[in-house]
Design an enzyme around this catalytic site. Structure first.
Site, mmCIF file in Angstrom:
data_model
loop_
_atom_site.group_PDB
_atom_site.id
_atom_site.type_symbol
_atom_site.label_atom_id
_atom_site.label_comp_id
_atom_site.label_asym_id
_atom_site.label_seq_id
_atom_site.Cartn_x
_atom_site.Cartn_y
_atom_site.Cartn_z
ATOM 1 N N ASP A 266 0.857 -1.180 0.000
ATOM 2 C CA ASP A 266 0.000 0.000 0.000
ATOM 3 C C ASP A 266 0.894 1.231 0.000
ATOM 4 O OD1 ASP A 266 0.988 0.278 2.514
ATOM 5 O OD2 ASP A 266 -0.909 -0.002 3.551
ATOM 6 N N ASP B 264 -7.895 -7.263 0.662
ATOM 7 C CA ASP B 264 -6.960 -7.552 1.751
ATOM 8 C C ASP B 264 -7.639 -7.172 3.047
ATOM 9 O OD1 ASP B 264 -6.438 -4.490 1.352
ATOM 10 O OD2 ASP B 264 -5.465 -5.005 3.246
ATOM 11 N N CYS C 15 -6.665 -27.728 5.821
ATOM 12 C CA CYS C 15 -5.473 -27.027 6.323
ATOM 13 C C CYS C 15 -4.792 -27.853 7.406
ATOM 14 C CB CYS C 15 -5.821 -25.632 6.844
ATOM 15 S SG CYS C 15 -6.443 -25.572 8.537
ATOM 16 N N CYS D 93 -6.658 -28.057 10.797
ATOM 17 C CA CYS D 93 -7.866 -28.889 10.866
ATOM 18 C C CYS D 93 -7.566 -30.371 10.653
ATOM 19 C CB CYS D 93 -8.903 -28.400 9.855
ATOM 20 S SG CYS D 93 -9.599 -26.791 10.345
ATOM 21 N N HIS E 64 -5.548 -21.468 9.872
ATOM 22 C CA HIS E 64 -6.870 -21.927 9.430
ATOM 23 C C HIS E 64 -7.686 -20.779 8.839
ATOM 24 C CE1 HIS E 64 -10.866 -23.440 9.062
ATOM 25 N NE2 HIS E 64 -11.273 -22.409 9.783
#
Lengths: 409, 409
Positions: free
Chosen positions: B131, B304, B344, B347, B373
């Site tokens: 940015d 974002d 993921c 998990c 996650h």
């Protein structure tokens, strides 16, 4: 041989001494373990080679092999602080330690058992050793009363009153399901007087016997802990009594509890020599890299310590060229890795300047990356020591390490 | 299609619109970039398919392809908090965001340049967007004075006086070496009055032109930022002026700055519609999963937000069945993963009970695993949205998501 070398783990057929040889009295005990399974544990220790007193061995456990001398990263609360199991494996961790005291307070050993045991809970499928909680009770807990029956204390978390007995220490560790459990001991400080030490040794022996009688899990080995401080007479008294009980492994507790490193180093060889040569020997809570080398020289096989992770969180790195502090301004523009030649993820990918930045900016990734490197350093040191013992050059290896580390310390 | 699916990245030969078509005036500028290389950037955008206003596209940058709609995890200080680049890649992150304001304060953009640029510094070899620092100056910095020439402010770290000009914002981002840089803008709050908004829009246009003139890196695309709050007239004024300058991409700034989600959702379609269809459209700092779906429906390509990592550090998980709070006592014995079916690392390996324990015990691994996650969730949502657009069923996909999430919110 690097810390990443898991090729060592494939020799499953190796001969060894069974931790739990069949014992006659097993057949008259009354509990729920079927007689034909009792103490038929697969945990074994093989002494592969020696170099002076230094030993190169292999422990076989329910969850796999452990090459010794070995360093065990400490996972106090069911996690090696800041690191995933995947990251631990990436630097070659073969066995980690869990703390009985912490885990029984939170989340509770029964909950861990209900969820499938500590291995499943923390997703670590390699061996785990749990301490007995004794050391933590004697160092962390707020109020305590020790009798032959138990140690009463208050939780360091919420002050609630709790009690640990030899039987409950075993029950908790059986709930956790570690591969190696430790007998409850009384761990006096380094400056304990004669009568305190006498009581601690007497009670440690008494409690070891009770732990042994309470222990039923056949997929878990129970090690005894020798107390006695730096006094060889007390060590001998304690060791002889425990060795007579024929445990599958022995630890030296009560070191690194306030005595000087020199006093510890001086007491180690004779203390280790009191233990049977065909069983693993574990020096608890030790220590700095130079202490590990002193322990190995004395014939110790197993070590654990919070230093690599604690120092990592505090921006202190162990390197082959001596320790460095990443917060120091000299690292601000330093494009070198934490340790040149180190194959860990941190050193392969990041500069000291980046680590310096992460610590200055208080970013979590700094502690994570540096803990990873420090554990890689400890595990590589052990792998190098194993190779040096195999090649009968451990003395020279140790001298070279000490000389290299001293240059910048 | 899962968040782990990188197969998408192999279509390198795709046709697209060059971000920087050759411009005549390039041949008369005087700097160190050889004439034949000037603006021959490889950065391209391909619009692959549409479904209503929703767009499925692909951005090609110096560091690789980005499939859109895309979510960019935020790496404010040169690190996505608590996660290694390896972990980010494991959940399919294709592009991350770095903050100009933070990085120029610490460690300094010149230091980053000296160390080989932001990619090398943080070991991230995929695309990075930086940015401009404008939003942070207007939201974080302590004291400021805005003139047409510059914005003067005091560092939120040590209070030292600093100044950002359009030219310095570009210079900083060129030093960082991001793939996509953003023009300096003035970002007014949602409750800004008419005269503040007028000035912000006027200055944002003025500064965009100056940024464009200062920008020389041919391996970096410079995007402009449209301001104007929720007022379509101001948005149009700003967008028309910027579009006339022919930037290779456009962002909508000044959303999620205090207005209601409804006001933002209502303003998005018309605001997005002001931007050229053959350039990527980026909605800055947004947002919740439902905001992303609203943005995609409005024709936005890039997003974002700090939410997945910030919420992850605070024990809040995004799941396909609505958000959950891992600190809640109901998760103490919960053997289910954070989100059933999520591929993921968190998990696949750990239970809610374990995460609950980590947060109760204040262990670093909790924030790390849950941030991982949550980013996996955001990236999977985007991957699913991309597929839904390709299959022209985005409307139903969005409705289904909103219905599922609301059930437990």
């Amino acid at each position: 041989m690097t810390a990443q070398n898991h090729g060592e783990q494939i020799h499953e057929g190796e001969e060894g001494v069974n931790f739990y040889p069949f014992r006659f009295h097993d057949f008259v005990l009354d509990d729920f373990v079927p007689l034909f399974l009792r103490d038929l544990t697969i945990t074994q220790f093989s002494l592969l080679s020696t170099d002076g007193s230094a030993r190169r061995g292999r422990i076989s456990t329910t969850h796999g092999l452990v090459e010794t001398p070995v360093f065990m990263p400490v996972g106090t609360q069911g996690t090696v602080k800041g690191l995933t199991p995947q990251q631990l494996k990436s630097v070659g961790a073969e066995i980690i330690l869990g703390n009985t005291y912490h885990l029984t307070l939170r989340p509770g050993d029964e909950l861990v058992a209900e969820l499938g045991g500590l291995h499943k809970f923390m997703a670590w499928d390699r061996p785990i050793l749990t301490d007995s909680g004794g050391f933590q009770v004697f160092s962390l807990a707020k109020i305590r009363k020790v009798t032959d029956d138990s140690v009463a204390f208050r939780s360091h978390i919420d002050g609630s009153p709790l009690e640990l007995t030899p039987e409950s220490a075993v029950r908790i560790q059986q709930n956790l399901g570690s591969d190696i459990a430790m007998a409850l001991d009384e761990c006096p400080p380094a400056d304990a007087n004669e009568s305190v030490m006498r009581e601690a040794v007497r009670r440690t022996i008494l409690w070891a016997e009770r732990c042994r009688n309470a222990h039923t899990r056949t997929d878990q080995a129970l090690f005894a802990i020798v107390q006695g401080g730096t006094d060889l007479n007390w060590r001998r008294t304690c060791a002889q009594a425990l060795v007579a009980m024929d445990f599958p492994g022995y630890a030296l507790g009560g070191f690194s509890v306030g005595e000087s490193p020199e006093a510890m180093h001086a007491a180690l060889p004779a203390s280790a020599d009191l233990l049977p040569s065909d069983k693993p020997r574990y020096l608890m809570g030790v220590g700095r890299p130079e202490d590990l080398l002193a322990g190995i020289a004395a014939g110790i096989d197993m070590f654990d310590c919070v230093m690599p992770t604690r120092n990592g969180r505090n921006a202190s790195a162990f390197t082959n060229f001596g320790p460095i502090r990443l917060r120091n301004a000299c690292h601000r523009r330093d494009s070198a890795p934490v340790e040149s030649g180190c194959p860990c993820y941190t050193c392969v990918n990041f500069s000291r300047a980046y680590l310096h930045h992460l610590f200055q900016a208080d970013e979590m990734l700094g502690p994570t990356l540096l803990s990873l490197h420090n554990i890689a350093f400890y595990l590589r040191l052990m792998a190098d020591a194993r190779l040096a013992i195999e090649e009968r050059r451990f003395g020279a290896f140790r001298s070279n390490c000490l000389a290299r580390w001293e240059r910048q310390t």
